[in-house]
Structures are given as structure tokens and as C-alpha cells.
Design a protein around this motif. Structure first.
Motif, PDB file in Angstrom:
ATOM      1  N   VAL A 246       4.455   7.864   2.526  1.00  0.00           N
ATOM      2  CA  VAL A 246       4.144   6.552   3.300  1.00  0.00           C
ATOM      3  C   VAL A 246       5.367   5.450   3.403  1.00  0.00           C
ATOM      4  O   VAL A 246       5.706   4.976   4.372  1.00  0.00           O
ATOM      5  CB  VAL A 246       2.778   5.819   2.714  1.00  0.00           C
ATOM      6  CG1 VAL A 246       2.478   4.745   3.349  1.00  0.00           C
ATOM      7  CG2 VAL A 246       1.807   6.814   2.503  1.00  0.00           C
ATOM      8  N   ALA A 248       5.396   2.443   2.514  1.00  0.00           N
ATOM      9  CA  ALA A 248       5.021   0.923   2.610  1.00  0.00           C
ATOM     10  C   ALA A 248       5.490   0.205   1.277  1.00  0.00           C
ATOM     11  O   ALA A 248       5.250   0.898   0.236  1.00  0.00           O
ATOM     12  CB  ALA A 248       3.725   1.001   2.849  1.00  0.00           C
ATOM     13  N   GLY A 271       7.685   3.149   5.926  1.00  0.00           N
ATOM     14  CA  GLY A 271       6.703   1.830   5.875  1.00  0.00           C
ATOM     15  C   GLY A 271       7.339   0.824   5.542  1.00  0.00           C
ATOM     16  O   GLY A 271       6.843  -0.317   5.416  1.00  0.00           O
ATOM     17  N   ALA A 378       1.199   2.238   8.074  1.00  0.00           N
ATOM     18  CA  ALA A 378       2.594   2.678   7.492  1.00  0.00           C
ATOM     19  C   ALA A 378       2.766   3.953   8.015  1.00  0.00           C
ATOM     20  O   ALA A 378       2.393   4.917   7.837  1.00  0.00           O
ATOM     21  CB  ALA A 378       2.481   2.813   5.867  1.00  0.00           C
TER      22      ALA A 378
END
Length: 388
Positions: A246, A248, A271, A378
Motif C-alpha cells: 500500500v 500509505a 501511497g 492508497a
């Protein structure tokens, strides 16, 4: 021919008619059988600084097809050969490129060389031009529909995981954050290549169910308590390797909080999260990496793993006309595994399934708008937007 294009900054992608491409000297024309849909496409479409000279841009950096025509001087391929594209195009002459690591070519951007679908015309079209035959790999019996995601969603986690293989010995734990297109293959690759215990993190129970179905030993809801649960599950030691698909800020923070001493944190997703590195900022001896895509040789290895039945791609298939709506589903987190577009129809492709691989056919009854603001979720891929 029909193609899915991102035509203007902030616009939604649209299916348009464009001239049929013709291969120039050294190039190859593919009739596209299948093209994967990736969060990197959302990253491109949400980037206000995409160079306008790259637009309109035909999307799609995961492509599989059959050779339709050969440019002057091309050898080693025949008309009708089934192939997949290696998308990390480089200069072909630098030290990195000469050993197949075009993903780390230091000259590509300065030379105006862009990956297909991320600057050069991509595979979300009936036909696509491949700039050089070295960027094609024969499928050799693999199903193009369930294999096309391996060119990114398989190759990217494989490249990331290979860097940590010496550490993932029996008794260790690996954590996968984000069970999307890349994450569900990352779990399978960890199971196929290591003896490590695999813990998967995601925010949705449906994604955690997918993680369990592809081999995760344990699943954990990805929230502010996730790192503590991982440490508890590992007797306080933490994970030897954490792969964040991801990327994020909250997931990167989780990765840093649950990694073990001398462990690896690998940030794959786009992300926008960063992890501070310094004395006592992370456990002693931790390596923090942000790899990009993978080499051509590694793509061959990933395809060999698929051919051996060690990894299986979960795909949802759609027509090219449905492609704009697929991005809505991707943006909303409603894709299970990888979405694959079939630009030249569905019948032949849907009849060529490989036993044991999962494919679902989806269609839509009515359109709905795509947000012009781009993705707020994300991104979970490793491709950067084509910015200067």
C-alpha cells in the motif's frame, strides 16, 4: 482501432477510436489478448503534473497478445507467437540494461523512454507497439488472461521478496500489508519460495479471506493495533520482513513498528508514506528499501513459477468498453485480485483457462461517473507516474 485513453489532466479515461498502429524498424505489433488494470494507472490519472506532451495516453502496462506484424530487421519471433510484454523499458545499452535490469536504467527518463501505458502507448487497446523484441517473453503454454498480471503484479513482489530471501529462514515471519493484485501474489510467492510464516494485513474481511485462500497462515485487520498484534503473534520479536504493498503513511508506520531487529521493510506501494531512518527510529540493523518493478530475467522466473503451478492469479475479466467502469471498481476497492481487460473479445480467451486458476466474468448494467479528482485510495503498485 479502439483504445482506452487518459486524454486530459483530471479527465476520466474513455474508450476512443484511434488509427491502427504500424511497426517501424525494430518494432513488433501485438494484437492484444489481455491487459491488466493497475493502481499505477490511477496514480497517473490523479497526478496534476503529468507532462501534457504524453497525452492523450493509451493506458495499460500489463499486456499479453499475439505477434501481428514485425518491423524491418526483427528476428526471433513469428507471426502468431503468444507473448507477454516486459514493461520496464530502458536504454538497452547501460550496465543495468545489459544484464536485464532495465527497471533500474538511469538514462530512460532523460532519453524520453517511458513504459507502455505510463508514457508510451499501452496495451488497453486492440493493438500495441512494442519498441523492441527484447521486451517480449513467450508464454509457452500459459493462459494469457491469467498470466498477464504476472508482468507487474507478479514481477514486482517477486523482485521485492527476492531481496529478503536470505533472511527468511525457517522460524521467521513475513508480513504482507495490502492483499490486492500484488499482495495476493506476494503471499503465494512467500509460500512458494520460503519457509517463513506469513501474516497478511488488510482493512477488509473480504481481502483477508482472499489472503487465507492463497496461503496466509494468519490474517490481521490493518489498523492502529496491527503492529502490536504482529509482535504478540511473534513472541515480541516482530517480523523478519515486512512488504508494504500500500505504502500509505499509516501502513508504512505499521511496517516500521512491527519489523524485527535486523529485519527488512520493503515499501512497494505508491501511497506516499515515508519511514524515518536513524538511530532508534527503527529497530537496530533494519534495512528499508523501495524497489521498482523487476528485471526481464525475473519475469521469466515468475512465468516459470506459474507454469509449475506454484502461483495462481485471481482475475476478473471485462471487455474494453467496460474498462472505464473497471477503474471505478478499482478506486472503490471492489476488485478481487486483478482486473483484466480483453480488448479483442472474450470467447477465445475465456475458453483457454488453466486448471486451478481463478477467473470471474463481470459485466455492468449501467454506467456511473468516475471522479475527476483521481484516486484517493492508497495505490498498491510500484510504478511511478510518468513525471519529469
Amino acid at each position: 482501432m479502439k483504445a482506452l485513453q487518459y486524454r486530459a489532466i483530471g479527465a476520466s479515461p474513455e474508450v476512443v477510436t484511434v488509427p491502427d498502429p504500424e511497426p517501424g524498424p525494430g518494432q513488433v505489433l501485438l494484437k492484444v489478448t489481455a491487459a491488466g488494470v493497475c493502481h499505477s494507472d490511477l496514480a497517473v490519472m490523479s497526478d496534476p503534473d503529468v507532462p501534457t506532451e504524453l497525452l492523450p495516453l493509451t493506458l495499460g502496462h500489463e499486456g499479453a497478445g499475439t505477434v501481428a506484424a514485425l518491423g524491418e530487421g526483427v528476428t526471433g519471433l513469428g507471426i502468431g507467437d503468444p507473448v507477454v510484454m516486459y514493461g520496464a523499458w530502458g536504454c538497452g545499452a547501460c550496465p543495468a540494461c545489459t544484464v536485464g535490469k532495465e527497471n533500474y536504467c538511469p538514462h530512460a527518463r532523460d532519453l524520453g523512454i517511458h513504459p507502455p501505458g505510463l508514457g508510451a502507448p499501452g496495451a488497453l487497446a486492440e493493438y500495441v507497439i512494442v519498441d523492441d523484441p527484447r521486451h517480449l517473453v513467450l508464454l509457452d503454454g500459459l493462459d494469457p488472461v491469467t498470466s498477464v498480471p504476472l508482468t507487474d503484479a507478479g514481477l514486482t513482489p517477486y523482485h521485492a521478496i527476492k531481496k529478503s530471501l536470505p533472511k527468511l529462514v525457517p522460524g521467521t515471519t513475513a508480513v504482507v500489508i495490502g492483499v490486492g493484485g500484488l499482495g495476493h501474489l506476494g503471499i503465494q510467492l512467500l509460500r512458494a519460495l520460503t519457509c517463513a510464516r506469513v501474516i497478511a494485513l488488510d482493512v477488509g474481511e473480504d481481502k483477508l479471506e482472499l489472503a487465507r485462500s492463497v496461503g496466509a497462515h494468519e490474517t490481521v485487520i490493518s489498523d492502529e493495533h496491527a503492529a502490536g498484534r504482529v509482535r504478540e503473534s511473534t513472541g515480541g520479536r516482530g517480523a523478519t520482513a515486512v512488504f508494504d504493498f500500500v505504502g500509505a503513511p499509516p501502513t508504512v508506520a505499521t511496517a516500521g513498528a512491527c519489523v524485527a531487529i535486523e529485519g527488512d521493510v520493503t515499501i512497494v506501494g505508491l501511497g506516499g508514506g515515508t519511514l524515518p531512518v536513524g538511530f532508534e527510529a527503527v529497530p537496530y540493523g533494519v534495512n528499508v528499501m523501495s524497489p521498482y518493478w523487476g528485471s526481464r530475467g525475473e519475469l521469466v522466473e515468475v512465468l516459470d513459477l506459474a507454469r509449475a503451478g506454484s502461483i495462481e492469479v485471481h482475475v476478473e475479466t471485462y471487455s474494453l468498453d467496460e474498462a472505464p467502469l473497471v477503474y471505478e471498481r478499482l478506486h472503490a476497492g471492489k476488485i478481487s485480485g486483478r482486473a483484466v481487460i480483453l480488448p479483442n473479445g472474450t470467447a477465445a480467451a475465456l475458453g483457454s483457462g488453466v486448471e486451478g486458476e481463478v477467473r470471474q466474468r463481470h459485466s455492468f448494467s449501467a454506467p456511473s461517473p468516475v471522479s475527476s479528482s483521481g484516486s484517493t485510495a492508497a495505490p498498491t503498485s510500484s510504478k511511478p507516474a510518468p513525471t519529469v
